[in-house]
Design a protein around this motif. Structure first.
Motif, PDB file in Angstrom:
ATOM      1  N   UNK A 278       1.108  -1.413  -0.003  1.00  0.00           N
ATOM      2  CA  UNK A 278       0.013  -0.085   0.362  1.00  0.00           C
ATOM      3  C   UNK A 278       1.239   1.257   0.140  1.00  0.00           C
ATOM      4  N   UNK A 279       0.901   2.556  -0.875  1.00  0.00           N
ATOM      5  CA  UNK A 279       1.138   3.427  -1.196  1.00  0.00           C
ATOM      6  C   UNK A 279       0.845   4.566  -1.324  1.00  0.00           C
ATOM      7  N   UNK A 280       0.663   5.923  -0.974  1.00  0.00           N
ATOM      8  CA  UNK A 280       0.162   7.195  -0.844  1.00  0.00           C
ATOM      9  C   UNK A 280       1.531   7.468  -1.947  1.00  0.00           C
ATOM     10  N   UNK A 281       1.035   8.784  -3.252  1.00  0.00           N
ATOM     11  CA  UNK A 281       1.541   9.542  -3.788  1.00  0.00           C
ATOM     12  C   UNK A 281       1.465  11.084  -3.881  1.00  0.00           C
TER      13      UNK A 281
ATOM     14  N   UNK B 119      -2.493  23.112  -6.226  1.00  0.00           N
ATOM     15  CA  UNK B 119      -2.694  22.402  -5.854  1.00  0.00           C
ATOM     16  C   UNK B 119      -1.777  21.193  -6.101  1.00  0.00           C
ATOM     17  N   UNK B 120      -1.955  20.124  -5.898  1.00  0.00           N
ATOM     18  CA  UNK B 120      -1.604  18.608  -5.683  1.00  0.00           C
ATOM     19  C   UNK B 120      -2.506  17.804  -6.094  1.00  0.00           C
ATOM     20  N   UNK B 121      -1.660  17.037  -6.769  1.00  0.00           N
ATOM     21  CA  UNK B 121      -2.657  14.952  -7.238  1.00  0.00           C
ATOM     22  C   UNK B 121      -1.860  14.082  -6.624  1.00  0.00           C
ATOM     23  N   UNK B 122      -2.994  13.132  -5.279  1.00  0.00           N
ATOM     24  CA  UNK B 122      -2.885  12.214  -4.314  1.00  0.00           C
ATOM     25  C   UNK B 122      -3.780  11.016  -5.185  1.00  0.00           C
ATOM     26  N   UNK B 123      -2.663  10.282  -5.323  1.00  0.00           N
ATOM     27  CA  UNK B 123      -3.092   8.948  -5.823  1.00  0.00           C
ATOM     28  C   UNK B 123      -2.334   7.981  -4.493  1.00  0.00           C
ATOM     29  N   UNK B 124      -3.539   7.067  -3.796  1.00  0.00           N
ATOM     30  CA  UNK B 124      -3.653   5.670  -3.179  1.00  0.00           C
ATOM     31  C   UNK B 124      -3.725   4.765  -4.354  1.00  0.00           C
ATOM     32  N   UNK B 125      -2.748   3.596  -3.716  1.00  0.00           N
ATOM     33  CA  UNK B 125      -3.204   2.235  -4.421  1.00  0.00           C
ATOM     34  C   UNK B 125      -1.987   1.648  -4.225  1.00  0.00           C
TER      35      UNK B 125
ATOM     36  N   UNK C  30      -0.594   0.652  -8.961  1.00  0.00           N
ATOM     37  CA  UNK C  30      -2.369   0.053  -8.824  1.00  0.00           C
ATOM     38  C   UNK C  30      -3.497   0.925  -8.679  1.00  0.00           C
ATOM     39  N   UNK C  31      -3.626   2.530  -9.140  1.00  0.00           N
ATOM     40  CA  UNK C  31      -4.230   3.393  -8.884  1.00  0.00           C
ATOM     41  C   UNK C  31      -5.486   2.395  -8.405  1.00  0.00           C
ATOM     42  N   UNK C  32      -6.097   2.916  -6.954  1.00  0.00           N
ATOM     43  CA  UNK C  32      -7.694   2.374  -5.895  1.00  0.00           C
ATOM     44  C   UNK C  32      -7.992   3.732  -6.104  1.00  0.00           C
ATOM     45  N   UNK C  33      -7.006   4.641  -5.595  1.00  0.00           N
ATOM     46  CA  UNK C  33      -7.781   5.768  -5.004  1.00  0.00           C
ATOM     47  C   UNK C  33      -6.896   7.302  -6.210  1.00  0.00           C
ATOM     48  N   UNK C  34      -8.243   8.469  -6.587  1.00  0.00           N
ATOM     49  CA  UNK C  34      -7.203   9.567  -6.889  1.00  0.00           C
ATOM     50  C   UNK C  34      -8.196  10.917  -6.881  1.00  0.00           C
ATOM     51  N   UNK C  35      -7.725  12.147  -6.541  1.00  0.00           N
ATOM     52  CA  UNK C  35      -8.167  13.165  -5.739  1.00  0.00           C
ATOM     53  C   UNK C  35      -7.453  14.104  -5.779  1.00  0.00           C
TER      54      UNK C  35
END
Length: 207
Positions: free
Chosen positions: A98-101, A110-116, A144-149
């Motif tokens: 599990x990672x966060x970007x 503004x920034x882009x957040x990705x969890x996956x 593998x992207x699971x959440x993006x916002x």
């Protein structure tokens, strides 16, 4: 003065309230066109990982903008460039995928957040697209992207990060050589010698 600790989710929500419906609906499960654009313009991504025991780590990953590959709507790839070989992020990914970007674009608040979920690969057809200055990475991180916002501008506005008037005079801050000399016991070199060595390493940055 006594410290009031928040220990439960109910306590937290009682204090802060519930998120707005729009905030909840902004989370998507894919890399859309807007995310592709921001990733293509981001030269810096912060990678958050955790060990099997839950010990966390955040590592900056920097490359020329456009170096992070988007393979499809669910998959992105980050090259692993040479570093100190502690491999905190990489060892964490092996035991806990599990990672966060957090993707940062210069001058954009503004920034882009990705969890996956991430995995490490040492070879794949896309490796030739990860070459920078003629150097092919030994490893890549596939996410593998699971959440993006999108994350709003408030943190960057409050910090004044891009406002040069808020920047400290670099001469008032310790050099990395000074920090290493003070933090690492019995180093057989001076702070000035460390700084000279570090400057040379930065000048001949390896990929």
């Amino acid at each position: 003065m006594a410290t009031t600790e928040i220990k439960t989710l109910d306590q937290l929500r009682e204090l802060t309230g519930e998120p707005a419906e729009r905030a909840k609906r902004k989370i998507i499960d894919r890399i859309d066109d807007h995310a592709r654009t921001l990733i293509a313009h981001s030269p810096l991504v912060l990678l958050a990982t955790a060990s099997a025991e839950g010990t966390c780590d955040v590592s900056p990953r920097g490359d020329p903008a456009g170096s992070v590959l988007v393979l499809d709507d669910q998959t992105l790839v980050i090259a692993d460039r040479p570093g100190n070989k502690l491999h905190d992020s990489l060892t964490n990914i092996i035991v806990n995928p599990h990672v966060g970007l957090l993707f940062v674009v210069p001058a954009m608040n503004e920034t882009l957040r990705v969890n996956g979920r991430a995995k490490l690969v040492s070879d794949a057809p896309f490796f030739e697209s990860l070459v920078v200055k003629g150097k092919r990475p030994d490893l890549a991180i596939v996410v593998e992207v699971q959440q993006l916002y999108m994350h709003c501008a408030k943190a960057f506005l409050r910090s004044g990060l891009w406002n040069q008037e808020t920047w400290p005079d670099r001469a008032t801050l310790p050099t990395l050589g000074t920090i290493f000399k003070d933090q690492i016991a019995d180093l057989p070199v001076t702070a000035e010698e460390l700084d000279a060595s570090l400057e040379e390493r930065n000048r001949t940055l390896q990929y």
